[in-house]
Design a protein around this motif. Sequence first.
Motif, PDB file in Angstrom:
ATOM      1  N   UNK A 109       0.838  -1.199   0.000  1.00 51.36           N
ATOM      2  CA  UNK A 109       0.000   0.000   0.000  1.00 51.36           C
ATOM      3  C   UNK A 109       0.873   1.249   0.000  1.00 51.36           C
ATOM      4  N   UNK A 110       0.557   2.187  -0.863  1.00 58.03           N
ATOM      5  CA  UNK A 110       1.329   3.424  -0.943  1.00 58.03           C
ATOM      6  C   UNK A 110       2.527   3.345  -1.858  1.00 58.03           C
ATOM      7  N   UNK A 111       2.873   2.137  -2.333  1.00 56.81           N
ATOM      8  CA  UNK A 111       3.999   1.988  -3.249  1.00 56.81           C
ATOM      9  C   UNK A 111       3.572   2.282  -4.679  1.00 56.81           C
ATOM     10  N   UNK A 152       6.173   0.341  -9.790  1.00 56.49           N
ATOM     11  CA  UNK A 152       7.570  -0.093  -9.884  1.00 56.49           C
ATOM     12  C   UNK A 152       8.069  -0.611  -8.534  1.00 56.49           C
ATOM     13  N   UNK A 153       7.734   0.101  -7.463  1.00 59.07           N
ATOM     14  CA  UNK A 153       8.170  -0.301  -6.125  1.00 59.07           C
ATOM     15  C   UNK A 153       7.511  -1.606  -5.702  1.00 59.07           C
ATOM     16  N   UNK A 154       6.218  -1.758  -6.017  1.00 58.68           N
ATOM     17  CA  UNK A 154       5.504  -2.973  -5.626  1.00 58.68           C
ATOM     18  C   UNK A 154       6.063  -4.200  -6.348  1.00 58.68           C
ATOM     19  N   UNK A 155       6.301  -4.084  -7.654  1.00 55.42           N
ATOM     20  CA  UNK A 155       6.849  -5.215  -8.407  1.00 55.42           C
ATOM     21  C   UNK A 155       8.238  -5.572  -7.905  1.00 55.42           C
ATOM     22  N   UNK A 186      -6.925  -3.062  -6.960  1.00 53.47           N
ATOM     23  CA  UNK A 186      -7.090  -2.194  -5.796  1.00 53.47           C
ATOM     24  C   UNK A 186      -8.477  -2.285  -5.176  1.00 53.47           C
ATOM     25  N   UNK A 187      -9.490  -2.589  -5.979  1.00 54.85           N
ATOM     26  CA  UNK A 187     -10.849  -2.640  -5.437  1.00 54.85           C
ATOM     27  C   UNK A 187     -11.061  -3.821  -4.501  1.00 54.85           C
ATOM     28  N   UNK A 188     -10.183  -4.818  -4.581  1.00 51.37           N
ATOM     29  CA  UNK A 188     -10.293  -5.974  -3.692  1.00 51.37           C
ATOM     30  C   UNK A 188      -9.009  -6.149  -2.873  1.00 51.37           C
ATOM     31  N   UNK A 189      -8.190  -5.103  -2.816  1.00 46.49           N
ATOM     32  CA  UNK A 189      -6.968  -5.081  -1.998  1.00 46.49           C
ATOM     33  C   UNK A 189      -6.083  -6.307  -2.246  1.00 46.49           C
ATOM     34  N   UNK A 190      -5.906  -6.619  -3.513  1.00 44.74           N
ATOM     35  CA  UNK A 190      -5.144  -7.806  -3.891  1.00 44.74           C
ATOM     36  C   UNK A 190      -4.209  -7.486  -5.050  1.00 44.74           C
TER      37      UNK A 190
END
Length: 236
Positions: free
Chosen positions: A54-56, A59-62, A153-157
Motif C-alpha cells: 500500500x502506498x507503493x 515499480x516499487x511494488x513489483x 485495488x478494489x479488492x486489496x489484492x
Amino acid sequence: ELFGGAIVSVLPYGCFSDVSQVRQVPDNQEVFLYTKSESDIALIVDLIDSSSTAGMTDEEAAAFYYADLAAINSNRQNESASESVILSSYSYMAQQNPSLYKIFPTISSSYGRLSLVGVQRVRKGRAIADEDITQNKNQGEDVVVILAMIRLTNVSTDLIVTLSIPINAIFASSAHFNDETTWTECIPNVEELLFTAAERHTTPPLALKNDFLTTTQALRVFLDNLEIVNWSLFAT
C-alpha cells in the motif's frame, strides 16, 4: 481453470502439469510445471494481500515482490544484491497510450500493472549461511524470472504471475551459464518477451533453446487470456 474456476486462462495442452494434483499448494497460489523439459520450469500465479505494498508505486511494488521471491529462492532472509538482479522492467499506464497492448488485457485498464525480467540464484534444501556462500559462490542454480503484476485495488489484492526458467534451459551452450554479461545481452527485454512473437525476437548473438521460446510464448498466451470471472473469490 484457476482458484476453483474463479479465474480462467489458457496454457498449451499437454505442456504444463497442475502441481496441486500431486501435492498441496497454498490456497492463494496455483503452480504449473512445464513437462517437456528436464529443467524445473514453473509458472506460478499468486493472489497476495496488497497491504504490504500500500502506498507503493507500481515499480516499487513489483520490485518488492521480486525481492521477496529472491529471498525465498536463496533460502535466506536477507538476499544480497549480487544474488538477484533485475534486467529490465516495463510499467503499463493506460493514460499514456490506451491503444498499446497491455498485459492482462481482459481486465480493466484502470488497474496498475508492471512486468519485469531478472535473474536470481535458487538454492534448494537446507538454509545456507553467508559464510557458505562466500566459500562457494557457485552453489545453487541461476534462474531467469519473468514477473507480471496487476494491482486489483478494489479488492486489496495484487495478482502476480511468474515464470521461472533455469539458465541451463535458455542458452544452447553451457559455457554461458555463469556469464552475467551474456544474460544481459542475450535475454530479450521484458517488452520483447511479452509483446513480440518468438520468431520476431531481436536475433541474439547466442542461440536460445526452444524450451525458453516455447514457455515465454505460453506465458504471453496465458496473460493475454487471463480473466476474472467470479470476483467473489476476493470476498473477505
